[in-house]
Design an enzyme around this catalytic site. Structure first.
Site, PDB file in Angstrom:
ATOM      1  N   HIS A 463      57.942 -97.173  78.670  1.00 29.10           N
ATOM      2  CA  HIS A 463      56.580 -96.845  79.077  1.00 29.10           C
ATOM      3  C   HIS A 463      55.850 -96.075  77.968  1.00 29.10           C
ATOM      4  CE1 HIS A 463      53.428 -95.484  82.007  1.00 29.10           C
ATOM      5  NE2 HIS A 463      53.335 -94.526  81.096  1.00 29.10           N
ATOM      6  N   GLU A 464      56.448 -94.976  77.546  1.00 28.03           N
ATOM      7  CA  GLU A 464      55.774 -94.146  76.540  1.00 28.03           C
ATOM      8  C   GLU A 464      55.605 -94.910  75.236  1.00 28.03           C
ATOM      9  OE1 GLU A 464      54.176 -91.651  77.379  1.00 28.03           O
ATOM     10  OE2 GLU A 464      55.068 -91.513  79.370  1.00 28.03           O
ATOM     11  N   HIS A 467      52.442 -96.925  75.214  1.00 29.09           N
ATOM     12  CA  HIS A 467      51.294 -96.138  74.752  1.00 29.09           C
ATOM     13  C   HIS A 467      51.305 -96.046  73.215  1.00 29.09           C
ATOM     14  CE1 HIS A 467      49.886 -94.718  78.620  1.00 29.09           C
ATOM     15  NE2 HIS A 467      51.004 -94.097  78.898  1.00 29.09           N
ATOM     16  N   HIS A 470      49.990 -99.071  71.640  1.00 31.11           N
ATOM     17  CA  HIS A 470      48.536 -99.129  71.797  1.00 31.11           C
ATOM     18  C   HIS A 470      47.865 -98.307  70.689  1.00 31.11           C
ATOM     19  CE1 HIS A 470      45.084 -98.927  75.038  1.00 31.11           C
ATOM     20  NE2 HIS A 470      44.844 -99.820  74.114  1.00 31.11           N
TER      21      HIS A 470
HETATM   22 ZN   LIG Z   1      51.643 -93.314  80.757  1.00 28.93          ZN
END
Ligand SMILES: [Zn+2]
Length: 679
Positions: A463-464, A467, A470
């Protein structure tokens, strides 16, 4: 304050001292204001270049200092830094007001906005004009002088209150840790977990005892394995009572005042409540749209949670337990049901998730397959704490792309949860490449032991890193629109999307290997993990919806209404949404709901769910088009990950998907609905 001479302008943590921050922040603010004053006083007629591009270039010193300072106050703080933070937070709020309430500057921005149709700026330039104009209006540029004065005072107060909340919660969480006298109290925990609890006690000067530190959320990981029901109850109560014990760390008065300050702020803008004021630039646009999505899922979520509770009660009765399932029993019996129904044991799967292997052969591998990225550890880049690791990231053409910092282990001076942010943002205008970081709170193993993760931790890591991608794959001109500078209800899309690769067969087989033997996870065990994915989703979604709708309840209060009692308000709100299940408390109760009181998630906690709709819908597209391929990855990178917020998010998504997002893939993934093809 100066750009670092290190690669990617990596902060010189070996040379920065705590005493540098206050003077650097103050000098940074001063320099920024001087630059802005020059733009505002420019005798030349306002142009895109001499106003907006000039603003994009301004404040470089302040940005540099702030990014390092606020990273440290969150991930590696100390009383000295906290004191500076308390002192500087209202000054920074005032600084922003100085800029956004600068009338001459706003007149220039307004003039450019008025002419925008004739300026031939291209889509990214158009978006920049719109963003500046809206941000200024939203910050009060069009208010009367008297209202601007009121707004400044409210902003000051809000910034003081959020800092105070943060410090109290950190102290309350630390003090809330459960101290146990006897090893027998920890029965059910693994040998490694007991050693870690002993080490945590020793670190607090409580040698011979055992300390279970509190994690951010209401439920605590140890509740899944602690056998002594009374110890479970104590740990659970320590968690839910934190920050509401009536002592110096109680946050409730702050919560009440913050809700009121925000409502008053919204009223100055003629908005009926703070959520309406805050959500203008979100993909959802209005609180009603967000509430509609959430309340539509309440019946299915609570029905599933009730069925899960009934199953556990049957198990308790069968074991002649003689008690009703309480929230502190939930994780424990859920784990038993999971073992019985899925025959899945955390202790059995953890050896396959050794941290470094998950990172390199899982997280990095997926990014290589999708986007062609490669990673090389850099031991020469200075770090702020010895556990932190740094990797240089190379693009498919072998050119340096970004720097990635990983700070994975829990510390007492680190805020709870997991997050990503940047030291340096990508910008074509400023010719900067991104330097980003991930911070998590994984349990640190005892010295000499491997760091073994739960599958939840593995998911958090993916998940992290979503980011991080991104941020790292950003390819835009203006820093304001770069990387993760997107609406909150879009920002969790790339991260939650990246979680899908954790269980994708090719990726999973590549990283999930026994750390002792290197053998892959047996297929039967993989199938169990896969099957167990929809397990306990009734609980997970219900506790989330409870918190997200509580957030909306606090932030849709009209300015005229003053709440007196936090608990009573919570109870009433949850009842109103049909989320008052005694066995399923909110993921965060109001007194320790840091997302909404300190962070950017005020009237925005729904954003995870909104983004999750996009994440499952986008993954459905991948599966329909060949799954893990460079072609699919490159398309996603080109149309989503590299674009920052250079276009309206709904449009951006529609262009990628060829349609508006559907909620059905989420309902299937959460086990609320069967897949249309029966799978
Ligand atoms: Zn998040």
């Amino acid at each position: 304050m100066k750009p670092s001479p290190l690669p990617f302008q990596a902060p010189q943590f070996d040379r920065i001292q705590d005493s540098d921050f206050l003077p650097a922040l103050e000098a940074g603010m001063k320099a920024h204001l001087a630059e802005v004053a020059k733009v505002a006083a420019n005798p030349a007629a306002p142009t895109f270049e001499n106003t907006l591009v000039a603003l994009e270039r301004s404040g470089a010193e302040l940005t540099r200092v702030k990014k390092v300072f606020f990273h440290l106050t969150a991930a590696n703080t100390n009383p000295g830094l906290q004191k500076i933070q308390e002192e500087v937070a209202p000054k920074l709020a005032a600084h922003d007001d100085e800029i956004y309430l600068n009338a001459r500057l706003f007149q220039r921005i307004k003039a450019i906005h008025d002419q925008r149709a004739h300026l031939k700026l291209g889509p990214e330039g158009q978006e920049l004009v719109e963003r500046y104009y809206q941000t200024f209006v939203h910050a009060g540029a069009e208010l009367s002088a008297a209202d601007q004065t009121k707004l400044r005072a409210l902003n000051q107060e809000e910034s003081k209150l959020t800092t105070e909340f943060r410090n109290r919660l950190l102290a309350a969480t630390k003090d809330g840790a459960l101290v146990l006298d006897h090893e027998a109290d920890l029965k059910g925990l693994s040998k490694g977990e007991i050693e870690a609890a002993a080490a945590a006690a020793k670190a607090r000067g409580l040698e011979g005892k055992f300390v279970l530190a509190l994690q951010n959320t209401t439920q605590q990981p140890a509740l899944a394995s602690l056998e002594d029901r009374a110890v479970r109850e104590r740990l659970f109560k320590a968690s839910v009572d934190r920050a509401s014990l009536g002592n110096a760390d109680d946050t409730r008065a702050i919560d009440l005042r913050l809700a009121q300050v925000r409502a008053q702020k919204a009223a100055l803008f003629g908005c009926k409540d703070f959520a309406t004021y805050a959500m203008y630039d979100q993909m959802a646009k209005t609180p009603e749209a967000a509430e509609k999505l959430m309340t539509s899922l309440v019946p299915a979520a609570t029905a599933k949670a009730r069925a899960e509770a009934a199953k556990m009660q049957a198990l308790i009765d069968q074991q002649k337990g003689g008690f009703q399932l309480a929230p502190w029993d939930w994780q424990y019996y859920a784990e038993q049901v999971r073992k019985a129904e899925y025959d899945l044991d955390e202790a059995q799967i953890k050896p396959y998730f050794e941290l470094d292997r998950v990172l390199q052969d899982g997280v990095f591998y997926a990014a290589h397959q999708l986007y062609g990225l490669t990673f090389k550890e850099r031991k020469d880049i200075p770090v702020y704490q010895p556990d932190v690791r740094v990797f240089e990231v190379f693009d498919a053409d072998r050119k340096p792309l970004a720097l990635f910092y990983a700070d994975y282990f829990k510390r007492d001076n680190k805020s709870g949860g997991a997050w990503m942010d940047s030291f340096v943002d990508q910008s074509g205008l400023l010719k900067t490449k991104p330097a980003v970081y991930n911070v998590c709170n994984f349990s640190k193993p005892a010295p000499g032991q491997p760091a073994l993760l739960s599958f939840d931790d593995v998911t958090t890591m993916f998940h992290e890193f979503g980011h991080a991608l991104h941020g790292m794959l950003s390819n835009v001109k203006y820093p304001l629109l770069a990387g993760t500078n997107v609406p909150r209800d879009f920002v969790e899309f790339p991260s939650q999307f990246n979680e899908n690769w954790a269980l994708q067969p090719q990726v999973f087989a590549h990283y999930a290997k026994d750390y002792r033997t290197g053998k892959p996870m047996p297929d039967a065990l993989v199938q169990k993990i896969r099957k167990a994915r929809t397990f306990n989703q009734g609980y997970a979604l219900t506790e989330y919806l409870a918190s997200a709708l509580l957030d909306m309840a606090w932030h849709t209060l009209p300015a005229t209404e003053q709440v007196k009692d936090v608990q009573a308000f919570e109870d009433q709100a949850l009842k109103g949404f049909h989320l008052d299940l005694s066995q399923v408390p909110p993921r965060y109760h109001t007194p320790y709901f840091a997302h909404i009181w300190t962070g950017d998630y005020a009237a925005g906690y729904y954003a995870y769910l909104w983004s999750e709709v996009l994440d499952h819908d986008a993954y459905a597209w991948f599966k329909a088009h060949g799954d893990l391929t460079r072609a699919n990855g490159d398309r996603f990178r080109r149309m989503i990950l590299s674009r920052g917020s250079t276009e309206d998010m709904a449009k951006l998504y529609r262009a990628f998907r060829g349609a508006d997002p559907s909620v059905e893939p989420l309902e299937v993934a959460r086990g609320l609905k069967d897949a249309p093809d029966g799978k």
